[in-house]
Design a protein around this motif. Structure first.
Motif, PDB file in Angstrom:
ATOM      1  N   ALA A 105       0.881  -1.352  -0.137  1.00 54.94           N
ATOM      2  CA  ALA A 105       0.054   0.021  -0.100  1.00 54.94           C
ATOM      3  C   ALA A 105       0.735   1.041  -0.204  1.00 54.94           C
ATOM      4  N   LEU A 106       0.383   2.425  -0.274  1.00 54.51           N
ATOM      5  CA  LEU A 106       1.079   3.590  -0.560  1.00 54.51           C
ATOM      6  C   LEU A 106       1.798   4.124   0.782  1.00 54.51           C
ATOM      7  N   PRO A 107       1.365   3.930   1.980  1.00 49.29           N
ATOM      8  CA  PRO A 107       2.051   4.505   2.970  1.00 49.29           C
ATOM      9  C   PRO A 107       3.460   3.448   3.297  1.00 49.29           C
ATOM     10  N   THR A 108       3.264   2.263   2.921  1.00 54.89           N
ATOM     11  CA  THR A 108       4.438   1.297   2.881  1.00 54.89           C
ATOM     12  C   THR A 108       5.503   1.599   1.847  1.00 54.89           C
ATOM     13  N   VAL A 109       5.117   2.317   0.667  1.00 50.89           N
ATOM     14  CA  VAL A 109       5.779   2.520  -0.368  1.00 50.89           C
ATOM     15  C   VAL A 109       6.588   3.927   0.090  1.00 50.89           C
ATOM     16  N   LEU A 110       5.717   4.689   0.746  1.00 50.25           N
ATOM     17  CA  LEU A 110       6.414   5.922   0.985  1.00 50.25           C
ATOM     18  C   LEU A 110       7.370   5.931   2.275  1.00 50.25           C
ATOM     19  N   ASP A 111       7.073   5.074   3.175  1.00 51.23           N
ATOM     20  CA  ASP A 111       8.064   4.928   4.343  1.00 51.23           C
ATOM     21  C   ASP A 111       9.233   4.384   3.833  1.00 51.23           C
ATOM     22  N   HIS A 112       9.189   3.515   2.661  1.00 52.21           N
ATOM     23  CA  HIS A 112      10.655   2.804   2.285  1.00 52.21           C
ATOM     24  C   HIS A 112      10.848   3.197   0.902  1.00 52.21           C
ATOM     25  N   ALA A 113      10.613   4.539   0.539  1.00 48.95           N
ATOM     26  CA  ALA A 113      10.774   4.831  -0.540  1.00 48.95           C
ATOM     27  C   ALA A 113      12.416   5.062  -1.184  1.00 48.95           C
ATOM     28  N   PRO A 114      13.180   4.841  -0.436  1.00 52.48           N
ATOM     29  CA  PRO A 114      14.540   4.555  -0.971  1.00 52.48           C
ATOM     30  C   PRO A 114      14.949   3.484  -1.683  1.00 52.48           C
ATOM     31  N   VAL A 115      13.999   2.214  -1.167  1.00 53.46           N
ATOM     32  CA  VAL A 115      14.256   0.926  -1.933  1.00 53.46           C
ATOM     33  C   VAL A 115      12.956   0.740  -2.766  1.00 53.46           C
ATOM     34  N   ALA A 116      11.688   1.129  -2.287  1.00 53.06           N
ATOM     35  CA  ALA A 116      10.476   0.936  -3.116  1.00 53.06           C
ATOM     36  C   ALA A 116      10.695   1.531  -4.522  1.00 53.06           C
ATOM     37  N   LEU A 117      11.365   2.949  -4.506  1.00 53.96           N
ATOM     38  CA  LEU A 117      11.348   3.345  -5.949  1.00 53.96           C
ATOM     39  C   LEU A 117      12.214   2.533  -6.829  1.00 53.96           C
ATOM     40  N   ARG A 118      12.745   1.436  -6.211  1.00 51.25           N
ATOM     41  CA  ARG A 118      13.398   0.787  -7.396  1.00 51.25           C
ATOM     42  C   ARG A 118      12.710  -0.227  -8.217  1.00 51.25           C
ATOM     43  N   HIS A 119      11.287  -0.176  -7.496  1.00 48.33           N
ATOM     44  CA  HIS A 119      10.378  -1.042  -8.457  1.00 48.33           C
ATOM     45  C   HIS A 119      10.250  -0.477  -9.723  1.00 48.33           C
ATOM     46  N   PRO A 120      10.445  -0.934 -10.821  1.00 46.60           N
ATOM     47  CA  PRO A 120      10.109  -0.297 -12.053  1.00 46.60           C
ATOM     48  C   PRO A 120       8.622   0.235 -12.294  1.00 46.60           C
ATOM     49  N   ARG A 121       7.556  -0.168 -11.928  1.00 41.23           N
ATOM     50  CA  ARG A 121       6.362   0.559 -11.809  1.00 41.23           C
ATOM     51  C   ARG A 121       6.411   1.766 -10.997  1.00 41.23           C
ATOM     52  N   LEU A 122       7.222   1.816  -9.972  1.00 43.33           N
ATOM     53  CA  LEU A 122       7.210   3.178  -9.076  1.00 43.33           C
ATOM     54  C   LEU A 122       8.168   4.181  -9.640  1.00 43.33           C
ATOM     55  N   ARG A 123       9.427   3.461  -9.940  1.00 37.12           N
ATOM     56  CA  ARG A 123      10.242   4.695 -10.927  1.00 37.12           C
ATOM     57  C   ARG A 123       9.803   5.337 -12.142  1.00 37.12           C
ATOM     58  N   ALA A 124       8.757   4.344 -12.805  1.00 41.55           N
ATOM     59  CA  ALA A 124       8.643   5.074 -14.128  1.00 41.55           C
ATOM     60  C   ALA A 124       7.948   6.346 -13.994  1.00 41.55           C
ATOM     61  N   PRO A 125       6.828   6.739 -12.919  1.00 42.13           N
ATOM     62  CA  PRO A 125       6.430   7.955 -13.297  1.00 42.13           C
ATOM     63  C   PRO A 125       7.730   9.042 -13.203  1.00 42.13           C
TER      64      PRO A 125
END
Lengths: 420, 420
Positions: A105-125
């Motif tokens: 979910a978004l809060p988990t993504v945001l709390d772990h942004a340094p690693v979460a943004l490595r997900h291709p779908r999250l870095r695409a934007p």
């Protein structure tokens, strides 16, 4: 530099022994064989290997033989690999980065942004965002604009009065700039045509899916316009340039997210505010979100355009520096650009005569003194001019269909979030 | 758009009737004839006219016949003009904008920036600055970097501890970011190669000719380096690209200011810190300004280069995230780039292993907790990486020979100045 080629270049080297480097995106153990999927900035590469594989997010260098294999990403894989681990993670990622759909979910993504943004779908934007800005600059450079950098620390909270962050500035009270509005107008006196891409700050006290406390504003301002329609024409070019750049520079991100990019009509349809009121049967002096959505759908239906200008907003609803429509002074030479149901850009022609400024401030019961620096520009002769501001994150959200604007920036700032 | 051509295009229209628009730069009355010099974004145009001319900084549109005249700017002038005044100034400028040398001291210039920057010599550094940034981005785009936008509001004053501006952030204490250092490193984990051009903030309590409270930082960071020398090689490309862009896009400004732009050697000479100490007979663990000047002169004399790298600064003088030289751990894989006697860029290889970070913080007696968000990047696997930061205003000051850094930015912020 660590000697290597990129994953996207592998197919050009079929049959040869090469080195790649990146992160372990995924490990897969099948009955008789194991695979390592390595992620680098250009994409993914498959490595055929034995057992004892390094964990996800390990940083590796892999030397192997490029072998054709139609099922692998890019149609090739590395065989007979030698794997060197450059850095080992201290923990597994908070969620699997290799799953096609983000399993968090978004809060988990945001709390772990340094690693979460490595997900291709999250870095695409973020790739789409970077490409958009490049296209914005490219277009305005071509049109003779000069890039400027303006102060983010200002002496008074004059521009809108509300929602500003206070700063302790060497013991004095100062504020974070809500926009480069006053400075970009001033610089029209110097360069005629200017733009700035930079952070702006809004102490937005509401926790919504549409607002950020810091966002990136794409601002432009130009002199020697006849009226606001010249500004709209430049904005049309800028938006078209942004989309062309996204198509060109962020093609993999567009494909991964399965996006359909809009076409920009040679002339974006425009309706006057009074006509928009009539169409939406509204008697209010402004358009609400539902009416903006309705108008967007109408523009698509009637004009085949995902973009729609609404012009001539009532003067009472626009800032004091707005130029009135000379033929109907209760209405402004200001406009909004709606895109896919939402206001994306606000702009318009500005006042350019000093006396008009002092009169406009007096009419609103505002003192002249806090505007002293700004008014200098008009005291010394300014041409008819206008401009616009486009919020980068809102643009990216509309393009990608993000439900929350926080998905379009790496480290969002809001009412509750101040880190990472 | 107000229909017109630019002053620089006049010569192509000799013999034809055309319209220009701009500001009255100067009026000159001779015995039998008067001249109006009109300034637009492309330069100056001379208009031959009668008496009763609009005052300096009036905004005008002039239609006239393009007539050859070797003594006029561009070799042509407008004759038989019709002059229309678009906006009349309320006061004459605080000093004559048409004098070749600025006839005002810096405080007067800064107090009247909105009009003072219209002086061609005062706007020229801003043109050089804009061209430099364009060259920086162009070079890094070509090298596969991705542009990022990072938070300017941060939760803790961790990076240097001193000289930060405090903000009231929805009732919490927050700070203005002193650099994008932590975020750009983090984003190496996402894009491998990133850059940002944006404002940074230093609550510099000293009133010097070298410091600003807000300046524009050109930041880059890249992964998969062997060591700091790979970072230096990218920096060399960036600086060469910036200069090529200045030559290309800001040629009139360079000519007006009479600048000699430096050449960038294919490989910029480098000396190790210990060698720099020996050359300057210094026993101190850092170089003082006089030693930096001496080393720059030495590099010009010995290597014919206006640029000089000093590498291997002592670890005690560099931030905690600095990577040591594996062969001599008391010295760092950090560097400075000196340009014309002054440190222009600081950079280096960073630590990339999580355990190295916790050890480095422990060695400095610092808690881990405020660095939580930053350390996430390393916990999940980061490649060897490094980067650099170049101060745009300092660069422009060195190129233009400005005695005070306030001459290189439109609206400087310092200990005393918060407007315009």
């Amino acid at each position: 530099m660590i000697s290597r080629i990129l994953s996207a270049e592998l197919a050009e080297h079929t049959g040869r022994r090469v080195t790649i480097a990146g992160w372990v995106h995924r490990r897969r153990h099948l009955k008789s064989v194991s695979f390592l999927v390595v992620r680098d900035r250009a994409g993914l590469a498959q490595v055929v290997t034995g057992s004892g594989l390094p964990g996800e997010e390990s940083v590796v260098r892999v030397t192997g033989t490029v072998t054709a294999r139609p099922q692998a990403p890019g149609g090739v894989e590395l065989t007979e690999p030698e794997i060197e681990v450059l850095a080992e993670p201290g923990a597994p990622p908070p969620f699997d980065l290799y799953r096609p759909v983000v399993p968090a979910a978004l809060p988990t993504v945001l709390d772990h942004a340094p690693v979460a943004l490595r997900h291709p779908r999250l870095r695409a934007p973020l790739e789409i965002s970077a490409a958009s800005v490049a296209g914005f600059r490219e277009t305005l450079d071509r049109l003779g604009f000069t890039e400027i950098h303006t102060p983010k620390i200002v002496a008074s909270a004059t521009e809108s009065g509300a929602n500003v962050f206070g700063i302790d500035y060497f013991g004095r009270r100062a504020y974070l700039a809500q926009s480069p509005q006053f400075y970009k107008q001033t610089m029209v006196g110097v360069f005629e045509r200017v733009y700035e891409v930079g952070p702006v700050f809004r102490a937005e006290p509401h926790d919504t899916a549409r607002h950020l406390a810091q966002y990136t504003s794409l601002d432009a301002e130009l002199g020697f316009v006849a009226d606001h329609r010249d500004v709209m024409a430049v904005l049309r070019e800028a938006v078209a340039g942004m989309l062309a750049s996204v198509r060109d520079r962020a093609a993999p991100a567009v494909e991964l997210l399965g996006l359909t990019l809009p076409d920009v009509p040679a002339e974006i349809p425009a309706v006057h505010f009074t006509e928009a009121q009539r169409l939406t049967s509204s008697g209010e002096p402004d358009l609400d979100p539902a009416q903006e959505r309705w108008l967007s759908e109408w523009a698509l239906r009637e004009h085949g355009s995902e973009f729609l200008f609404v012009t001539g907003y009532p003067m009472t609803k626009r800032p004091f520096y707005t130029h009135p429509d000379p033929a109907r002074p209760a209405y402004s030479n200001g406009f909004d650009l709606l895109f896919r149901g939402l206001e994306l850009v606000t702009g318009g022609q500005r006042l350019h005569r000093y006396d008009d400024y002092t009169a406009a401030l007096a009419a609103r019961g505002e003192p002249v003194e806090p505007y002293e620096g700004y008014l200098q520009a008009f005291r010394y002769g300014m041409p008819p001019h206008g401009g616009f501001a486009l919020g980068l994150e809102r643009w990216t959200a509309r393009l990608t269909g993000a439900a929350n604007i926080r998905e379009t920036t790496a480290f969002p700032r809001d009412l509750h979030r101040l880190s990472p």
